[in-house]
Design an enzyme around this catalytic site. Structure first.
Site, PDB file in Angstrom:
ATOM      1  N   HIS A 207       9.814  13.009 -24.653  1.00 59.61           N
ATOM      2  CA  HIS A 207      11.079  12.688 -25.327  1.00 59.61           C
ATOM      3  C   HIS A 207      10.822  12.294 -26.790  1.00 59.61           C
ATOM      4  CE1 HIS A 207      15.142  10.546 -25.359  1.00 59.61           C
ATOM      5  NE2 HIS A 207      14.510   9.891 -26.327  1.00 59.61           N
ATOM      6  N   GLU A 208       9.878  11.408 -27.014  1.00 55.43           N
ATOM      7  CA  GLU A 208       9.622  10.942 -28.387  1.00 55.43           C
ATOM      8  C   GLU A 208       9.030  12.050 -29.247  1.00 55.43           C
ATOM      9  OE1 GLU A 208      10.995   8.386 -29.394  1.00 55.43           O
ATOM     10  OE2 GLU A 208      11.408   7.395 -27.486  1.00 55.43           O
ATOM     11  N   HIS A 211      11.743  14.062 -30.615  1.00 49.67           N
ATOM     12  CA  HIS A 211      12.263  13.481 -31.870  1.00 49.67           C
ATOM     13  C   HIS A 211      11.339  13.823 -33.052  1.00 49.67           C
ATOM     14  CE1 HIS A 211      15.469  11.209 -30.040  1.00 49.67           C
ATOM     15  NE2 HIS A 211      14.700  10.341 -29.425  1.00 49.67           N
TER      16      HIS A 211
HETATM   17 ZN   LIG Z   1      15.076   8.937 -27.974  1.00 52.82          ZN
END
Ligand SMILES: [Zn+2]
Ligand SMILES: *[C@@H]1O[C@H](CO)[C@@H](O)[C@H](O)[C@H]1NC(C)=O
Ligand SMILES: *[C@@H]1O[C@H](CO)[C@@H](O)[C@H](O)[C@H]1NC(C)=O
Length: 297
Positions: A207-208, A211
């Protein structure tokens, strides 16, 4: 037993504020970043087949696999496992999860080196600037992963979006500081075999890293009527999904069920399994625009 609407709402609020709910600390996009994102997301469509015919089934076209160099930094408060001193095999497992999760996006990760630092404050995820300016390695195209023992505010992790290091900026952050702060920070117990169930299959890093490639959360500010994640093939959702609420449809007037299986939602690790075609294309476009061949200032 019948619950009142108010009681249900209160229970839902408590559930989403518990320590065990996923919480990501990646800062929201500035208005400038939103504008750039939309421009780039439109351009990214040219990297997909059959956009108009069948968006959901589109595939990447004319996109070469990108291999990302990875530098791992362990921030522990002692040399035992419970101090956050991760075993190397666990770090290799985490890199394998990243490689599996991003493989259909033609992105892969090549571990270069692991550093271990013992520092009580850093192990608690404090002094971000200090640990990053001391430890960051490589260029703006290289991924630095920091694994502190824990993080403040019950965050599981946070990252920073890619930005131009040369363009004039409205905020006061210098290119050097943007470069130094770049990278992904996640709690070490979210790695595969960590203790932070149901967030211990390594999906916080996925997830990170999403980003880090420029993607936003699937749930945008403003709920069903808001901008969503500005990715055209991600269905809208009113708010983050927790757990694995299969069939959730929080924006029934809009197309598609909620994207609860998307890596950029807040679902449990075991529930996350995909990026949409345009998210994949966007990551390549953002990487080529902001990171590829960009050294540190
Ligand atoms: Zn996030
Ligand atoms: C490190 O921090 C953890 C969690 O607070 C604690 O259990 C452990 O005893 C600490 N280790 C050392 C060596 O201080
Ligand atoms: C790996 O990182 C450590 C700690 O920063 C450093 O001492 C070592 O030289 C690095 N090894 C390689 C192969 O880069």
């Amino acid at each position: 037993m019948i619950f009142s609407k108010a009681a249900l709402a209160a229970a839902a609020m408590m559930a989403s504020s518990t320590v065990f709910a996923r919480r990501c600390g990646t800062p929201g996009m500035t208005p400038d970043q939103v504008t750039s994102f939309n421009t780039l997301a439109t351009k990214a469509m040219t990297k997909l087949t059959a956009v108009k015919a069948n968006f959901q089934k589109a595939e990447l076209q004319d996109v070469e696999e990108k291999v990302i160099k990875v530098y791992v930094h362990v921030l522990a408060n002692g040399t035992k496992v419970e101090d956050g001193y991760l075993d190397e095999s666990q770090i290799h497992e985490q890199i394998s999860v990243l490689n599996a999760d991003f493989s259909s996006a033609k992105l892969s990760f090549n571990l270069q080196n692991i550093s271990y630092t013992i520092d009580k404050a850093w192990a608690d995820g404090l002094e971000e600037y200090a640990f990053k300016s001391q430890l960051r390695r490589g260029d703006y195209s290289d991924l630095n992963l920091y694994f502190p023992l824990t993080l403040p505010d019950s965050l599981l992790g946070y990252s920073h979006f890619p930005v131009s290091l040369t363009q004039d900026r409205q905020d006061a952050t210098s290119p050097k500081d943007i470069f130094l702060l770049d990278g992904v920070v996640i709690r070490s117990d979210t790695l595969p075999f960590g203790s932070y169930a149901p967030y211990n299959l390594g999906r916080t890093a996925t997830h990170e890293t999403g980003h880090w490639f420029g993607l936003d959360h699937t749930f945008g500010a403003g709920g069903c009527e808001g901008k969503g994640d500005m990715i055209a093939d991600t269905p809208m959702e009113a708010s983050p999904a927790y757990g694995c609420p299969v069939g959730r449809d929080s924006c029934p007037d809009q197309e598609g069920l909620d994207p609860i299986h998307n890596f950029m939602d807040y679902s449990d690790d075991g529930c996350m399994e995909e990026f949409t075609p345009l998210q994949k294309a966007y990551m390549h476009s953002a990487f080529e625009t902001y990171r590829q061949n960009v050294a540190g200032p």
